[in-house]
Write an enzyme that holds these catalytic residues in place. Structure first.
Site, PDB file in Angstrom:
ATOM      1  N   ARG A  79      46.865  95.733  45.622  1.00  0.00           N
ATOM      2  CA  ARG A  79      48.234  95.598  45.136  1.00  0.00           C
ATOM      3  C   ARG A  79      48.423  96.369  43.833  1.00  0.00           C
ATOM      4  O   ARG A  79      49.461  96.998  43.610  1.00  0.00           O
ATOM      5  CB  ARG A  79      48.583  94.110  44.970  1.00  0.00           C
ATOM      6  CG  ARG A  79      50.053  93.879  44.703  1.00  0.00           C
ATOM      7  CD  ARG A  79      50.428  92.424  44.866  1.00  0.00           C
ATOM      8  NE  ARG A  79      49.747  91.570  43.897  1.00  0.00           N
ATOM      9  CZ  ARG A  79      49.767  90.229  43.935  1.00  0.00           C
ATOM     10  NH1 ARG A  79      50.427  89.605  44.900  1.00  0.00           N
ATOM     11  NH2 ARG A  79      49.142  89.529  43.029  1.00  0.00           N
ATOM     12  N   LYS A 182      54.025  94.710  41.104  1.00  0.00           N
ATOM     13  CA  LYS A 182      53.759  93.710  40.070  1.00  0.00           C
ATOM     14  C   LYS A 182      53.764  94.411  38.712  1.00  0.00           C
ATOM     15  O   LYS A 182      52.714  94.784  38.181  1.00  0.00           O
ATOM     16  CB  LYS A 182      52.432  92.998  40.339  1.00  0.00           C
ATOM     17  CG  LYS A 182      52.421  91.577  39.769  1.00  0.00           C
ATOM     18  CD  LYS A 182      51.282  90.764  40.335  1.00  0.00           C
ATOM     19  CE  LYS A 182      51.228  89.396  39.704  1.00  0.00           C
ATOM     20  NZ  LYS A 182      52.204  88.451  40.264  1.00  0.00           N
ATOM     21  N   GLU A 218      63.373  85.774  46.156  1.00  0.00           N
ATOM     22  CA  GLU A 218      62.253  84.935  45.730  1.00  0.00           C
ATOM     23  C   GLU A 218      62.580  84.267  44.402  1.00  0.00           C
ATOM     24  O   GLU A 218      63.626  84.493  43.830  1.00  0.00           O
ATOM     25  CB  GLU A 218      60.953  85.731  45.644  1.00  0.00           C
ATOM     26  CG  GLU A 218      60.915  86.808  44.583  1.00  0.00           C
ATOM     27  CD  GLU A 218      59.529  87.429  44.423  1.00  0.00           C
ATOM     28  OE1 GLU A 218      58.519  86.719  44.522  1.00  0.00           O
ATOM     29  OE2 GLU A 218      59.464  88.636  44.165  1.00  0.00           O
TER      30      GLU A 218
HETATM   31  C1  LIG Z   1      52.495  87.533  41.228  1.00  0.00           C
HETATM   32  C2  LIG Z   1      53.810  87.209  41.810  1.00  0.00           C
HETATM   33  C3  LIG Z   1      53.943  86.328  42.896  1.00  0.00           C
HETATM   34  C4  LIG Z   1      52.791  85.562  43.475  1.00  0.00           C
HETATM   35  O1  LIG Z   1      51.793  86.373  44.045  1.00  0.00           O
HETATM   36  P1  LIG Z   1      50.341  85.779  44.318  1.00  0.00           P
HETATM   37  O2  LIG Z   1      49.560  86.962  44.767  1.00  0.00           O
HETATM   38  O3  LIG Z   1      50.468  84.751  45.356  1.00  0.00           O
HETATM   39  O4  LIG Z   1      49.875  85.206  43.032  1.00  0.00           O
HETATM   40  C5  LIG Z   1      55.211  86.135  43.423  1.00  0.00           C
HETATM   41  N1  LIG Z   1      56.305  86.747  42.912  1.00  0.00           N
HETATM   42  C6  LIG Z   1      56.208  87.589  41.867  1.00  0.00           C
HETATM   43  C7  LIG Z   1      57.442  88.223  41.342  1.00  0.00           C
HETATM   44  C8  LIG Z   1      54.962  87.847  41.283  1.00  0.00           C
HETATM   45  O5  LIG Z   1      54.891  88.677  40.243  1.00  0.00           O
END
Ligand SMILES: *Cc1c(COP(=O)(O)O)cnc(C)c1O
Length: 338
Positions: A79, A182, A218
């Site tokens: 990622r 991210k 989300e």
């Molecule tokens: C990190 C993150 C998540 C959760 O991802 P995981 O890999 O399950 O920890 C969900 N939404 C956003 C915006 C994130 O930055």
């Protein structure tokens, strides 16, 4: 050392070491160990001005056999690579990423909470553009750091439903923007709405798709899922961050004999859901009791009081069971560090 493992929150604390790797002259150097929590960089570093940074979050768990377990960190490495491609950071090779995570965890072994406390060691990989530029362009130098800290469960109250609010005032990401990466910029964009949600007594804000405001995207820092008719349903959208927790829950749901659907979810569908929740590394699953859409004067209720939905609870217990090594890892998600 005297840590009250059972009362740890999700906050910053100091550990012994962090691991660093510098990208200079077109290549990555060797892993370096540091005992300082400070970094120095040029004041024109691109991470400071133009948000050229990406981060990751994962956890190390101690099993009842006392061994250290890492959960799917190859996925975090992948990622971060995608985030790097998205905002032109130097890509951290898988081996450097995984090696740095392993090293940072091992070096701080004494901070990994004992099994049974519900606590774990949070691992934060960070990649920043450190090269100085004043025009808008990618840096030529980068720093990759992995630091760790012991954390308790994200929500102190434990596995209990929280209330959240739909925000229509702001978006965290544009339809073809960086929502699927991210990167810090998305978080900067979410600060006002999450702060507003907190101020109004909600656990977080729930975003709708930026284009039509019709579908669920989300939560601030977590993906959204719903349960209906033995089906696990989670939104499909370019502006959602692909959560590794969500990916794992989909697999577990399938394994439990449920159907899995990944598709756009219209807001009105909330009416029909039996259970809904947010998911991410920090809290695994946060069951949602109530979603308030104050702009249209609607409240969707899912569970009453402090009892989470049955399926959410089952999924949660399975996943943390695998992470802590209490349940067989038949998917090959766990790496044991010896
Ligand atoms: C990190 C993150 C998540 C959760 O991802 P995981 O890999 O399950 O920890 C969900 N939404 C956003 C915006 C994130 O930055």
């Amino acid at each position: 050392m005297n840590i009250d493992w059972k009362n740890l929150g999700f906050g910053i604390s100091e550990t012994d070491y962090n691991v660093r790797c510098y990208y200079r002259d077109g290549k990555w150097g060797e892993l370096e160990i540091s005992s300082s929590n400070q970094i120095t960089m040029h004041m024109a570093a691109t991470c400071l001005h133009y948000g050229q940074e990406s981060f990751e979050g994962l956890k190390a768990y101690r099993g009842s056999d006392n061994r250290i377990r890492l959960f799917r960190y190859d996925e975090n490495a992948k990622r971060m690579k995608r985030s790097s491609q998205g905002i032109l950071l130097a890509e951290v090779p898988q081996s450097i990423f995984q090696g740095a995570v392993e090293k940072a965890v091992k070096l701080n072994e004494r901070f990994i909470p004992p099994h049974g406390t519900g606590a774990s060691l949070y691992v934060r990989p960070l990649l920043i553009g450190t090269g100085a530029e004043v025009g808008v362009k990618p840096a030529k130098e980068f720093l990759f750091i992995v630091f760790v800290m012991p954390v308790g469960p994200y929500f102190k109250a434990g596995f209990k439903p929280v209330d959240i609010m739909i925000t229509r005032e702001h978006d965290r990401a544009a339809p073809k923007g960086t929502g699927h990466l991210k990167v810090g910029g998305n978080y900067a964009a979410s600060m006002t709405s999450v702060a507003k949600a907190h101020k109004e007594g909600y656990a977080t804000a729930l975003y709708l798709d930026a284009k039509e405001k019709k579908y669920i995207d989300e939560c601030g820092p977590a993906n959204f899922f719903a349960i209906k008719n033995n089906t696990y349903i989670t939104p499909e959208s370019h502006s959602i961050l692909p959560s590794i927790t969500n990916m794992s829950l989909m697999k577990l749901a399938e394994d439990m004999g449920m159907k899995v659907e990944r598709r756009p979810i219209a807001v009105e569908e909330l009416e029909d859901f039996e259970e809904v929740g947010a998911c991410g590394t920090a809290a695994v699953i946060t069951p949602i009791g109530k979603i308030v859409d104050s702009d249209v004067g609607k409240t969707y209720k899912f569970v009453e009081g402090d009892t989470p939905g049955k399926i959410s609870k089952k999924l949660y217990e399975r996943l943390i069971g695998i992470q802590y090594g209490d349940i067989e890892d038949k998917f090959g998600w766990i790496t044991i560090l010896d």
